[in-house]
Each structure stands twice: as structure tokens, then as C-alpha cells.
Design a protein around this motif. Structure first.
Motif, short mmCIF file in Angstrom:
data_model
loop_
_atom_site.label_atom_id
_atom_site.label_comp_id
_atom_site.label_asym_id
_atom_site.label_seq_id
_atom_site.Cartn_x
_atom_site.Cartn_y
_atom_site.Cartn_z
N MET A 1 3.80 3.82 -13.22
CA MET A 1 3.48 5.12 -12.73
C MET A 1 4.17 5.28 -11.11
SD MET A 1 0.00 7.25 -12.05
CE MET A 1 -0.70 7.14 -13.53
N LYS A 2 4.89 6.50 -11.12
CA LYS A 2 5.22 6.85 -9.65
C LYS A 2 4.04 7.07 -8.76
CE LYS A 2 10.19 8.49 -10.42
NZ LYS A 2 10.90 9.49 -10.31
N LEU A 3 3.95 6.75 -7.85
CA LEU A 3 2.75 7.02 -6.70
C LEU A 3 3.44 7.61 -5.61
CD1 LEU A 3 0.15 4.27 -6.56
CD2 LEU A 3 0.13 6.59 -7.71
N SER A 4 2.90 8.72 -4.84
CA SER A 4 3.14 9.42 -3.94
C SER A 4 2.07 9.72 -2.89
CB SER A 4 4.22 10.65 -4.08
OG SER A 4 5.29 10.23 -4.74
N VAL A 5 2.27 10.19 -1.73
CA VAL A 5 1.39 10.50 -0.68
C VAL A 5 1.50 12.00 -0.46
CG1 VAL A 5 0.25 10.25 1.57
CG2 VAL A 5 1.52 8.16 0.12
N LEU A 6 0.50 12.86 -0.47
CA LEU A 6 0.27 14.03 0.26
C LEU A 6 -0.71 13.99 1.32
CD1 LEU A 6 0.43 17.18 0.27
CD2 LEU A 6 -1.50 17.22 -1.21
N ASP A 7 -0.12 14.33 2.76
CA ASP A 7 -0.84 13.95 3.87
C ASP A 7 -1.17 15.33 4.58
OD1 ASP A 7 -2.40 12.78 5.95
OD2 ASP A 7 -0.47 12.38 7.09
N GLN A 8 -2.32 15.85 5.14
CA GLN A 8 -2.74 17.03 5.71
C GLN A 8 -2.64 16.87 7.35
OE1 GLN A 8 -5.98 17.48 3.10
NE2 GLN A 8 -5.30 19.33 2.39
N ALA A 9 -2.58 15.31 7.78
CA ALA A 9 -2.95 15.15 9.27
C ALA A 9 -4.20 15.62 9.65
CB ALA A 9 -1.86 15.70 10.10
N PRO A 10 -5.22 15.06 8.89
CA PRO A 10 -6.62 15.41 9.15
C PRO A 10 -7.18 15.15 10.39
CG PRO A 10 -6.53 13.60 7.66
CD PRO A 10 -5.19 14.01 7.68
N ILE A 11 -8.04 15.96 11.17
CA ILE A 11 -8.40 15.64 12.54
C ILE A 11 -9.83 15.22 12.29
CG2 ILE A 11 -9.02 16.49 14.84
CD1 ILE A 11 -6.62 18.58 14.48
N VAL A 321 -6.91 2.55 1.10
CA VAL A 321 -6.80 3.28 -0.38
C VAL A 321 -5.33 3.17 -0.82
CG1 VAL A 321 -6.81 5.42 -1.21
CG2 VAL A 321 -8.54 5.07 0.16
N TYR A 322 -4.55 3.31 0.08
CA TYR A 322 -2.84 3.34 -0.51
C TYR A 322 -2.55 1.81 -0.91
CZ TYR A 322 -2.90 8.22 0.77
OH TYR A 322 -3.16 9.63 0.79
N ARG A 323 -3.12 0.91 -0.05
CA ARG A 323 -2.82 -0.49 -0.38
C ARG A 323 -3.69 -0.98 -1.76
NH1 ARG A 323 -4.28 -1.27 5.37
NH2 ARG A 323 -2.54 -1.93 6.71
N LEU A 324 -4.64 -0.54 -1.88
CA LEU A 324 -5.50 -0.86 -3.01
C LEU A 324 -4.81 -0.44 -4.24
CD1 LEU A 324 -8.90 -0.53 -1.66
CD2 LEU A 324 -8.15 -2.95 -2.48
N LEU A 325 -4.42 0.90 -4.28
CA LEU A 325 -3.84 1.60 -5.25
C LEU A 325 -2.52 0.99 -5.82
CD1 LEU A 325 -4.89 5.25 -4.75
CD2 LEU A 325 -5.73 3.98 -6.53
N ALA A 326 -1.67 0.67 -4.54
CA ALA A 326 -0.44 0.34 -4.70
C ALA A 326 -0.56 -1.24 -5.60
CB ALA A 326 0.26 0.16 -3.75
N LYS A 327 -1.40 -1.84 -5.46
CA LYS A 327 -1.51 -3.17 -6.06
C LYS A 327 -1.87 -2.81 -7.51
CE LYS A 327 -3.56 -6.19 -2.10
NZ LYS A 327 -4.83 -6.80 -1.67
N GLU A 328 -2.69 -1.73 -7.92
CA GLU A 328 -2.90 -1.70 -9.24
C GLU A 328 -1.87 -0.76 -9.93
OE1 GLU A 328 -5.71 -2.61 -11.00
OE2 GLU A 328 -6.71 -3.41 -9.32
N LEU A 329 -1.00 -0.09 -9.52
CA LEU A 329 -0.35 0.95 -9.98
C LEU A 329 1.20 0.61 -9.79
CD1 LEU A 329 -2.36 3.98 -9.78
CD2 LEU A 329 -1.66 2.64 -11.95
N LEU A 330 1.66 -0.08 -8.72
CA LEU A 330 3.05 -0.29 -8.19
C LEU A 330 3.61 -1.70 -8.66
CD1 LEU A 330 3.46 1.85 -4.94
CD2 LEU A 330 4.04 2.52 -7.39
#
Length: 330
Positions: A1-11, A321-330
Motif C-alpha cells: 500500500m502507498k502511504l503518505s502524510v497530511l500535516d496541518q502544522a498543529p500548535i 506513529v509514522y515509523r511504526l506504520l512504515a514497518k507494517e505497510l512499507l
């Protein structure tokens, strides 16, 4: 599966807008190293909760800081801008980073009415011409002469650039046919209101017309996700986001609490029921649990790519979060 990131620069609580933008850069660099497909910045106005008010500027910065990942907007809120300006901005970005820029646009205001009218200098924004506006913008980007008489006597520079990918965002399915007609990608914001159906995706794919921007249909689905090493830790990190959505529904948005503050926040029984109901919009658990759910959703709906938005209070937890998902899906 392709994985991508949506960021909102949360404060988040206790942090500044400058720190939020620095953290967006750190996340983009990590996503590039992990093999994520693309990194999009959202557009938000009139809020102290997010620092991403000028995503096209952040895109230029992040493209210079990364090597392989596609960088783009998710999305430019096109009601605020002319087709000529949007075309010139994204042609310039693509000239500097050919083959890596995504021009993602949406029809929402990205802020409240006060921000909307301030951005239009007090004029009534045109709200019923969004698809025509995008048609004109795409023609200008592609060095074509638009049909619109306001724009058919000028050009958008620089010319002769490598085209960016073009994407239309949606949260209700109304844009699926338009994205297909224009031959652009379609990104569904599942984390926003839910409501994704097979009919929406099939409608897009079955009616897609190839274009200079995209030869075949490409669909992504954006999810709000919190994962950790254990289910308990994920629940702990997710509660501030649950409360933030509760506040949004109640009309009192504020900065994201720390997990400790959220744990001690007084919730009524009605609040708890609303949070429980909203969990259909927020995937929480171990990376394996969430990865399996994403695989099931992809198999059932047939989308191409999962775009992950994750907002733990701690930057380290967010990167995890992104490291853990990458291990499972990439």
C-alpha cells in the motif's frame, strides 16, 4: 500500500507556531527517509491551532529539504485565489522541483467567515464557480489558452515546466465526477466527516478521462490515526485529539491538550458518548491493528493510497506513529 502524510502544522499546548513549522519539516524529512509517497500541507486561516496558513510557501521549503518524496498541498483553498496566481505559484514550484510537486486544491474556505471575508478584502467570495476555476487553472498550468475571457489574453509563467500532479480534495463525494472529468487525482477526507462509499470511488474510477496531469485514476483516502507500541498507550495519546474534535463540535476550538491534561479533563456522559461516536473517524490502536484495518479498507473500497494525519501532543510520539506504520505497510 502507498502511504503518505497530511500535516496541518498543529500548535499543541505549550508550543509555538514557529515550533509547529519546524516540526513539519522534521516530519517531512523522516517521511522521505521512510519511503512515504507524498507529504501534503493543509491550509488553515483564522486559528491559533494550526500554523499552516500558507502551504505553498511551506511546500517550497520542504521540497528543498527532502530528496525523493512528493511535496504538495492538501489543499490550496481555491476560493481565495485567482487561477492565474495559482498557476504561476505551482509552475514555479515545479520548475524548482520537477516531478515532485502536487497541486492539491479544495473548495472549502479553510477558516471561519471572518477569515474568508478578510481574504477577499470584504467582497462576497464566488462560491459557485469552483470547478470552472480549477479548469482554468489547469489550462494555464499546461500552457493552454483558457476559454475564460478574463484569462485568455495572458500567460502563466514560467512556461514549459514539468507539470505538477493535480488533485481535487473532497469530503462528501460531490467532487468525484468532476475530478474524473478533469483527469486529476481524487483525495477523500475520511477523517473529516466519514461517509466514504464504494459508489464514490467507483464513480471516480469509472468516469476518469486521462489528462496531461494524470494518465490513470489515482485515489487517496486521508485518515486520522494514533498508534503506539500498545493499545493502552495509543488510547492515552489519542484522547487529546478526541477532546479537540468534541470542542470543535461545541464551537470552542483550542490548542491540543497534553495527554495528562486530557486525562484529567472533566467529561460529561454526553461528552463521552460523542467521543465514542467520533471514534469512527479516528483510528486508534497498535500499528498492527491499524495497518490491518487500512488493508481491509483498501481491499474493500479499492483506493490506491492511505494518507495519514496524526497529531499526538509530543513530536516524538508523532514521529513514532509514522515509523511504526512504515514497518507494517512499507
Amino acid at each position: 500500500m502507498k502511504l503518505s502524510v497530511l500535516d496541518q502544522a498543529p500548535i499543541t499546548s505549550g508550543n509555538t507556531a514557529v515550533e509547529a513549522l519546524d516540526k513539519a519539516e522534521e516530519l517531512a524529512v523522516l517521511a522521505d527517509e521512510l519511503g512515504y509517497s507524498r507529504f501534503w500541507m493543509a491550509e488553515h486561516h483564522g486559528t491559533n491551532g494550526y500554523a499552516s496558513s500558507a502551504p505553498e510557501i511551506t511546500v517550497a521549503h520542504l521540497a528543498a529539504k527532502t530528496k525523493n518524496i512528493r511535496i504538495g498541498t492538501g489543499g490550496i483553498m481555491m476560493m481565495h485565489y485567482s487561477p492565474l496566481k495559482m498557476a504561476e505559484v505551482f509552475k514555479t514550484l515545479s520548475a524548482f522541483s520537477p516531478g515532485r510537486i502536487d497541486f492539491g486544491v479544495g473548495r472549502a474556505p479553510g477558516g471561519d467567515r471572518n477569515a474568508m471575508y478578510a481574504l477577499s478584502e470584504g467582497r462576497q467570495p464566488l462560491l459557485d464557480n469552483m470547478y470552472e476555476k480549477l479548469d482554468t487553472t489547469l489550462q494555464l498550468i499546461n500552457d493552454e489558452i483558457p476559454e475564460d475571457r478574463l484569462y485568455n489574453k495572458t500567460i502563466a509563467t514560467p512556461s514549459g515546466i514539468s507539470l505538477p500532479e493535480a488533485w481535487l480534495l473532497g469530503s462528501s463525494g460531490n467532487s468525484a465526477l468532476e475530478a474524473a472529468r478533469m483527469g486529476v487525482g481524487y483525495s477523500f477526507a475520511q477523517f473529516f466527516m466519514g461517509g466514504m462509499t464504494k459508489e464514490i470511488i467507483d464513480q471516480y474510477k469509472n468516469n476518469f478521462v486521462p489528462s496531461a496531469f494524470m494518465q490513470k485514476p489515482e485515489m487517496s483516502v486521508a485518515y486520522l490515526v494514533t498508534v503506539a507500541e500498545t493499545k493502552e498507550e495509543a488510547e492515552f495519546e489519542a484522547l487529546p485529539q478526541d477532546i479537540a474534535r468534541l470542542w470543535l463540535v461545541q464551537g470552542k476550538p483550542s490548542n491540543l491538550l497534553t495527554p495528562e491534561e486530557a486525562l484529567n479533563y472533566p467529561l460529561t456522559e454526553i461528552d463521552k458518548r460523542i467521543i465514542k461516536d467520533n471514534r469512527k473517524l479516528h483510528l486508534v490502536g497498535t500499528a498492527e491493528e491499524v495497518a490491518n484495518l487500512l488493508k481491509e479498507e483498501q481491499e474493500y473500497y479499492g483506493f490506491d493510497e492511505a494518507m495519514i494525519c496524526s497529531i499526538p501532543h509530543s513530536q516524538q510520539k508523532r514521529l513514532d506513529v509514522y515509523r511504526l506504520l512504515a514497518k507494517e505497510l512499507l
